[in-house]
Each structure stands twice: as C-alpha cells, then as structure tokens.
Design an enzyme around this catalytic site. Sequence first.
Site, mmCIF file in Angstrom:
data_model
loop_
_atom_site.group_PDB
_atom_site.id
_atom_site.type_symbol
_atom_site.label_atom_id
_atom_site.label_comp_id
_atom_site.label_asym_id
_atom_site.label_seq_id
_atom_site.Cartn_x
_atom_site.Cartn_y
_atom_site.Cartn_z
ATOM 1 N N GLN A 1 0.811 -1.211 0.000
ATOM 2 C CA GLN A 1 0.000 0.000 0.000
ATOM 3 C C GLN A 1 0.851 1.271 0.000
ATOM 4 O OE1 GLN A 1 -2.834 -2.039 3.177
ATOM 5 N NE2 GLN A 1 -3.674 -0.076 2.531
ATOM 6 N N HIS A 2 0.185 2.388 -0.307
ATOM 7 C CA HIS A 2 0.694 3.752 -0.115
ATOM 8 C C HIS A 2 1.750 4.208 -1.118
ATOM 9 C CE1 HIS A 2 -1.438 3.788 3.650
ATOM 10 N NE2 HIS A 2 -0.639 2.934 4.232
ATOM 11 N N ASP B 1 -2.499 -4.733 0.153
ATOM 12 C CA ASP B 1 -2.150 -6.035 0.722
ATOM 13 C C ASP B 1 -2.961 -6.395 1.966
ATOM 14 O OD1 ASP B 1 -0.860 -4.109 2.280
ATOM 15 O OD2 ASP B 1 1.148 -4.903 1.951
#
EC number: 2.7.1.17
Length: 480
Positions: free
Chosen positions: A81-82, A238
């Site tokens: 992520q991110h 995830d």
Amino acid sequence: MSAAEGPLVVGVDSSTQSTKALVVDAATGRVVASGQAPHTVSSGAGRESDPRQWWDALCEALRQCGDAAHEAAAVSVGGQQHGLVTLDERGEPVRPALLWNDVRSAPQARRLTEELGGAKFWAERTGSVPAASFTVTKWAWLAEHEPEAVRATRALRLPHDYLTERLTGQGTTDRGDVSGTGWWASGTESYDEGILAHVGLDPALLPRVVRPGEVAGTVHSHELPFSKGTLVAPGTGDNAAAALGLGLRPGVPVMSLGTSGTVYAVSRHRPADPSGTVAGFADARGDWLPLACTLNCTLAVDRVATLLGLDRDAVEPGTAVTLLPYLDGERTPNLPNASGLLHGLRHDTTGGQLLQAAYDGAVHSLLGALDLVLDQDADSSAPLLLIGGGARGAAWQQTVRRLSGRPVQVPEAKELVALGAAAQAAGLLTGEDAAAVARRWDTAAGPVLDAVERDEETLARIAGVLSDAAPLLERPTDTH
C-alpha cells in the site's frame, strides 16, 4: 497436476521484497501452481523501487506457474500500500516509486495536518490522519524536493494500480487501496477535490475507482501467459487482500507479522480516529478495515538477531532490559525520526534476553493499538488471528500470547494476500462475495494456542521507557 474441479484463477501478491503468483482452483481453493521472483529496495534515507521490477517479477512468477496460468479465467493483484508511482506520457516511471516505509515526508505530513484544519478534519474527511507512509505526503515531498518530476508526471498510481494497468491498459484502483492515499474522502467515497487542490494534484492524473465485484478490464498484454479475454479484478492493497484471504467477518481481530506489523478487523462502521493511531481504511468489499501499522516488525527483529549472531528463535526469558526496535523510524507510535533504543543493559544480560526484548518491543507497539482498532463489532471470544511471515515463528507466537493474554490462532493457509486476490478473481466468475469464497475455501483453519496470563509487568516497563524516552525518540538522527 490433477484436474481442477472448477475454473482456475490467479492471485498476485506484489509485496515490498518480492512478487508471488498463485494459480488456484476456484471451486476448492487448492493451489495448483505457484511462482515467486524478488525485487530490490534502496537503502539509506529513502525507500524506493523501480516499478518495472514489479512487472518483471510478475512475468517471472507467472512463467514459473507454467501451463496452469494460461488456463486461468481471471486474475487479481494485491499489492503493497501507499507507494507513489509517477508515470510520464508513455506510461513509463518518471522516477523510482516512493514506498510505504519511506518516511522522508514526515515534515510534509505534519504541515498538511496543520494547514487543513488539524487531525480532526483529516480523520472525518478521509478516515485517517496523514502519516509519513501516506501517499499524499509523498506527493507533497516530491513537489517540494523534485519539482521537475512533478512537472513530468502525467499519471499517479499505487503499486497494485501500476500492475493492474499494465495488465489491462486502463488506469484503475479500488476503494481498499485508494483509502490509504489521503486524497480519497471516505464519507462520499470519492476523490477529495479540496485536498487535491491544496497539494496541487490534478484529479485527471488519478485512476478510476472500480467498485467491489466490478471487472477492471481484460488482459491485453502479450508478455504474460494468459489467454485472450482473461478477466482482471479490481485488486486491492495487501492488508485488504489478506482480509479477503481470511474470509474475515466483522469484529475478528488480526495481527499480521511481516516487514511491517499490522492489527486490523473488518467493521461495518466508518472509522475516524483523530489521534491518528488507527487508519480508517476501506476494505475491498464495501465495509471498513480500521488498521494500525508499525514500520518495524520481522525485519527489525531479524536484524537484531543478526547483530547478536543468534538464530531468530534463540530467545531467553527473565529479562528486565527494554529494546524499542524502531530501526526505520516508527509509525505506531508516531515517531518518524526515531531510531532503535536499548535501556536497562546489565553485565548479566544475555544475547537471548536482548533478542526477546526486541520481540517484546515490536509486539508492544501492535497491542497498544489493538483495542483502538476493535469497535462494537468486536468478538471478545474470538482468537487473535496471527498471519504473515512471522506467524509460524515460535518466538513470535509465544511473545504475542504472553503480551496479549488472548488465545491465538495460526491459519495453515499460506500467502493470504495472494489467496485473497485469487478469491476476488473467483468472485468475478461465480458472482460470490470474495470473503465468502475464502470461507468456502476454509482458509482461516489452523491450530488455536490457548491464552496465557498477560504479562502486565513487561507491558508497563516498556510503556514507561517509551514515555520517558519520548524527547530522545522525537529528535532527528543523522541517517547518512
């Protein structure tokens, strides 16, 4: 390979260190083929990866799956992520992706919080208070430090978006992953025009948010061993993929032990924690996934074991030493400038006791956030589900049991992120909810370790050291 009972699907887990692919029988959940390939992350002040590595790793992982991948009817990608992926007019990376554990944007996170109404504003608007992990802070950092890269950017993607777009040729994301950017309004489930304008980000650069159960597209790339017309699911981040992989029902707590550590539970209520401890993420189905994340988990503890020349399970009890393993800064507690801290060292302290202290420090951070993650949906009798790379480690299991005081269940299913993605792909074919698919596959089944008495003394000692050392931990350190 024995004949499958149902159609085959592919689930992908593109994580920080590698990309894995599973070919799964949609009828039974049986893994019929798998593959994995590594990618690299920069060291030093930043944490960056070339997104093209992820694609190359996916191609290699699918090649290892052989003919089974060619027979698959649908595919879905779960990803770290991110991460901020900047693409030029040709769809090529402008620069390496800034990853979730790159904390150079901590000053931008603080500034954005202050400039736009404070923590309460952000929690109510996006569900989360910006931390250095969040994509919006990375964009602000890039605009400040590399304006030429910003000027060259024609599309912004998250890691899983990048791979999905290379599969389909279309820029898409999903509500689970986009909820971790900081520019998606959780109340309206749409991009927040006010926040985007504040950080100078044109919404035309962002992908379309595909709804749960919607087809993101079909495979158009000739580099992969898929048949023409193979369906592509929305994919997700995830943690949301792992929640799907477990078939989570609301209120069941999860602790994931990987490079980062997380605690989360599915909730029917939109979260908004102004303290910033709990990120109010969406899940991949239509509910919510309140989550707290630490930057230092298995990798940090393994590093301590390596420094001591010990096997990772060579812990010894009976220590009064405290080790806060904040080797990459920390997100929970929010100490982006911190480094590791050792307190209470004595002549008779052993290496095994130091290693146990590292485990204790890592687990303490996660348990401190667990009560905030759980809400009125929480099932107080449910075991804590322990997943991730560390979940099968004896030292991790015993430390979590001792410091939580809860029964702990360790699912036997491996690669839950990829399994969750596979369940999402299977849902496209069967019309089922992806979590229901995973429950049908019985992915959460595994041994339950009974509860033991909670070690309040150790928890109090770590909390005391953390409180006393706060000024030191907040002080920037030279990372070069």
